[in-house]
Design a protein around this motif. Structure first.
Motif, PDB file in Angstrom:
ATOM      1  N   UNK B  34       0.828  -1.200   0.000  1.00 57.01           N
ATOM      2  CA  UNK B  34       0.000   0.000   0.000  1.00 57.01           C
ATOM      3  C   UNK B  34       0.864   1.253   0.000  1.00 57.01           C
ATOM      4  N   UNK B 260      -7.813   8.413  -0.588  1.00 54.29           N
ATOM      5  CA  UNK B 260      -8.012   7.581   0.597  1.00 54.29           C
ATOM      6  C   UNK B 260      -6.779   6.726   0.872  1.00 54.29           C
ATOM      7  N   UNK B 261      -6.171   6.203  -0.208  1.00 60.70           N
ATOM      8  CA  UNK B 261      -4.968   5.379  -0.026  1.00 60.70           C
ATOM      9  C   UNK B 261      -3.865   6.217   0.614  1.00 60.70           C
ATOM     10  N   UNK B 264      -4.679   6.840   4.242  1.00 59.41           N
ATOM     11  CA  UNK B 264      -4.449   5.650   5.063  1.00 59.41           C
ATOM     12  C   UNK B 264      -2.965   5.487   5.369  1.00 59.41           C
TER      13      UNK B 264
END
Lengths: 358, 293
Positions: B34, B260-261, B264
């Motif tokens: 991620x 959003x990634x 996060x």
């Protein structure tokens, strides 16, 4: 994260102890915080679950004109205000909300029972009711994740324990990460990977030979995904606790077992596992309670079409356009009852330890 | 266990090593994946054409001329005001940790120094409070908070989080203070100190290791909270986790998943550093209640 051992109260003869009055002032701030923001809300939640907000008082008025009479219904603002001021809690509903369709749904269950011709049909009728749907996932999650995470944590602890000191630290570091990040954030990371366009999603499609396979479209796959997430998130806790326990395994018992010709498996089975058993109970009790409140992964996985939980229902009722406080409060009370059932063995254990020491 | 290691059969050693490697990948790979992907465009991160694009950043390269881009971070932090959420999280964490430790230290100290029976019942009450899922309390908060116009503000969320934090803090500090010999403050009292003076001059100087460990867990609770902060804070005052949840609603429709990634990843980095610095304290805190019981 949770020290639940028995409280080791000071024995009476070890000193005069603190005077009641001094104790009171030391303890007052924390006691007030807990009374106002934990105890009082619990009482308030119970009350809210027994009352429903007043509906607006409606009056029918007849307007008669030259072309006949029309009746219209209008809100009697004054009467509504009066009613609300008189009974601020709302109308007493007793267990009405508990028994309605959104909660225990007694009428629907009874109806399904009489109209279903088989147990399977009955179960599927029950499964459409929101409370039972949430309950079935919550319980499945709780009782599948807990044993799996204990087993996984135990194996990780055994494997890490046999590593060299330097790698141990690194392994513990990376093992802590899944547990320490917020469940919403953690589940999002996994969710993006298992997305049909994500790396694991594509791998699964490739392995299954089905390029249209999507976890998001399948209830069983979604359940599995959330459960896998739960094990990934909680196994590190079991690992850390068991790993600490492994450091205190009595070496002389192991040694004598070895001299008696016990195999490695027998040493683990008859020396290590019994030594860790109290810790297994500890982890199991804690995790049963923690898993019962499963909530964030359902938001993160956007799984509510396939899997809901009691906590998720509360969140959903509170978060919608209409604040359904009574409905949320009722689900809250039912959740608290569930937690209380899971908590009771912990309390019994703590009580027994206390009696044992006193 | 080193005695066993020496005689470990090869097959077991191989199995154990493979298992460790697999667990390492399972635990760590999602984070690295991620992190790496957060510097790509959406079509690379969610790759329909070829999954290796997520590694090489082929489409990112086509758009930005290099295989990395900070567009997700720019979008989250600047366009969507994630900086405000980060600031709010900082404020909430700071005040929750400070308040929680202050009143928790006093309470935990008192519990450890009083030999009376009610100590046991207070600890039991704390245990029950600790077991309450915070989300079940929220519908109890909302009516008074709306009525008195307290809803939405940071101090409200802070004080609620402090209270939710107390049961755990009390348990941890109670067992910690018990390890500090009672003779220390008793002798100070014999010398004429009041209980509070004894606490102030004798206990406070030696309590920091336990307080720091407890503080770490208070921090984690405040930092990771979702149920309370998402329900009690207004849009302006949202902390990071509810902000990320709010992103999900809007970004999937607007195609800004990379925001959003990036958010996060931004929320994970401080935790990563925290574990790096305080690994030993976190492990000892996790096992404190378990190993002695």
């Amino acid at each position: 994260m949770r020290p639940w051992g028995a409280p080791h109260t000071q024995s009476q003869n070890s000193g005069p102890g603190m005077k009641h009055r001094t104790f009171f002032w030391f303890f007052l701030p924390t006691a007030l915080a807990m009374l106002i923001f934990i105890a009082a809300p619990i009482v308030s939640v119970v009350l809210q679950s027994l009352f429903v907000p007043h509906e607006a008082v409606l009056v029918e008025t007849e307007n008669c004109g030259p072309f006949g009479c029309t009746t219209s219904v209008v809100i009697d603002q004054e009467a509504t205000e009066d009613l609300r001021a008189e009974q601020p809690l709302g109308r007493f509903a007793g267990l009405e909300i508990y028994l309605d369709r959104g909660h225990l749904a007694t009428a629907e269950v009874a109806n399904a029972w009489t109209s279903s011709s088989s147990i399977g049909e009955f179960m599927s009728a029950i499964g459409d009711l929101p409370f039972y749907r949430a309950m079935s996932f919550t319980l499945t999650y709780t009782f599948v994740v807990t044993p799996l995470l204990i087993a996984l944590g135990f194996v990780i602890a055994l494997a890490v324990n046999s590593l060299s000191q330097r790698i141990k630290g690194l392994m513990i570091f990376f093992s802590l990460l899944p547990m320490i990040v917020n469940p919403l954030v953690g589940s999002l990371i996994l969710f993006w990977m298992i997305d049909s366009r994500g790396v694991i999603g594509e791998l699964i499609q490739y392995l299954a030979g089905d390029p249209s396979l999507s976890l998001k479209a399948s209830t069983p796959l979604m359940w599995i995904a959330v459960i896998v997430y739960g094990v990934w998130h909680s196994a590190p806790f079991a690992f850390v606790v068991f790993y600490a326990g492994l450091q205190t395994v009595p070496q002389d018992t192991l040694e004598s077992a070895r001299i008696d010709g016990a195999t490695r498996w027998q040493q683990t089975r008859y020396v290590v596992i019994p030594h860790l058993m109290p810790l297994v109970t500890f982890v199991a009790l804690i995790q049963l309670m923690d898993n019962f409140r499963v909530f964030e992964p359902i938001v993160g996985f956007n799984a509510s079409a396939h899997a809901t939980s009691l906590s998720w229902i509360i969140y959903n009722d509170l978060g919608g356009e209409t604040n359904q406080l009574s409905a949320a409060a009722t689900t809250s009370v039912l959740t608290i009852i569930g937690v209380a059932i899971l908590l009771s063995p912990v309390l019994v254990r703590t009580w027994r330890d206390y009696r044992g020491k006193a | 266990m080193s005695a066993i290691d020496r005689r470990k059969p090869v097959s077991l050693k191989v199995a154990s090593t493979i298992f460790i490697v697999v667990w390492f990948i399972v635990a760590a790979f999602p984070f690295f994946w991620t992190l790496w992907g957060s510097f790509k465009v959406e079509l690379d991160f969610f790759s329909i054409a070829d999954w290796t694009n997520a590694i090489t950043g082929k489409l990112t390269d086509e758009i930005y001329g290099r295989p990395f881009t900070g567009a997700g971070y720019y979008g989250a932090w600047v366009q969507e005001d994630f900086w405000r959420a980060a600031l709010n999280t900082g404020i909430v964490c700071f005040f929750v940790v400070c308040t929680s430790l202050t009143i928790g230290t006093l309470g935990g100290y008192a519990l450890s120094r009083s030999g009376h029976n009610y100590v046991f019942w207070l600890l039991i009450a704390a245990l029950i409070f600790r077991a309450m899922p915070p989300i079940t309390l929220v519908s109890g908060y909302l009516p008074p908070f709306f009525a008195w116009n307290l809803w939405g503000y940071l101090p409200t969320a802070i004080i609620v989080l402090v209270a939710i934090n107390q049961p755990f803090t009390l348990w941890m500090l109670h067992s910690f203070f018990q390890k500090i010999p009672i003779d220390l403050d008793e002798s100070a009292k014999v010398d004429g100190c009041t209980q509070f003076q004894a606490f102030r001059h004798v206990i406070i100087p030696v309590m920091w290791p336990g307080v720091i460990t407890t503080g770490l867990f208070s921090f984690l609770l405040a930092y990771n909270d979702f149920a309370v902060t998402t329900m009690l804070l207004n849009e302006q005052n949202r902390t990071m986790v509810p902000k990320i949840a709010a992103f999900l609603g809007t970004t999937y429709t607007e195609g800004n998943v990379m925001f959003a990634v990036a958010a996060v990843v931004s929320a994970i980095v401080p935790l990563f550093l925290l574990v790096m610095l305080f690994q030993r304290q976190i492990v000892s805190g996790l096992t404190a209640g378990a190993v002695k019981g």
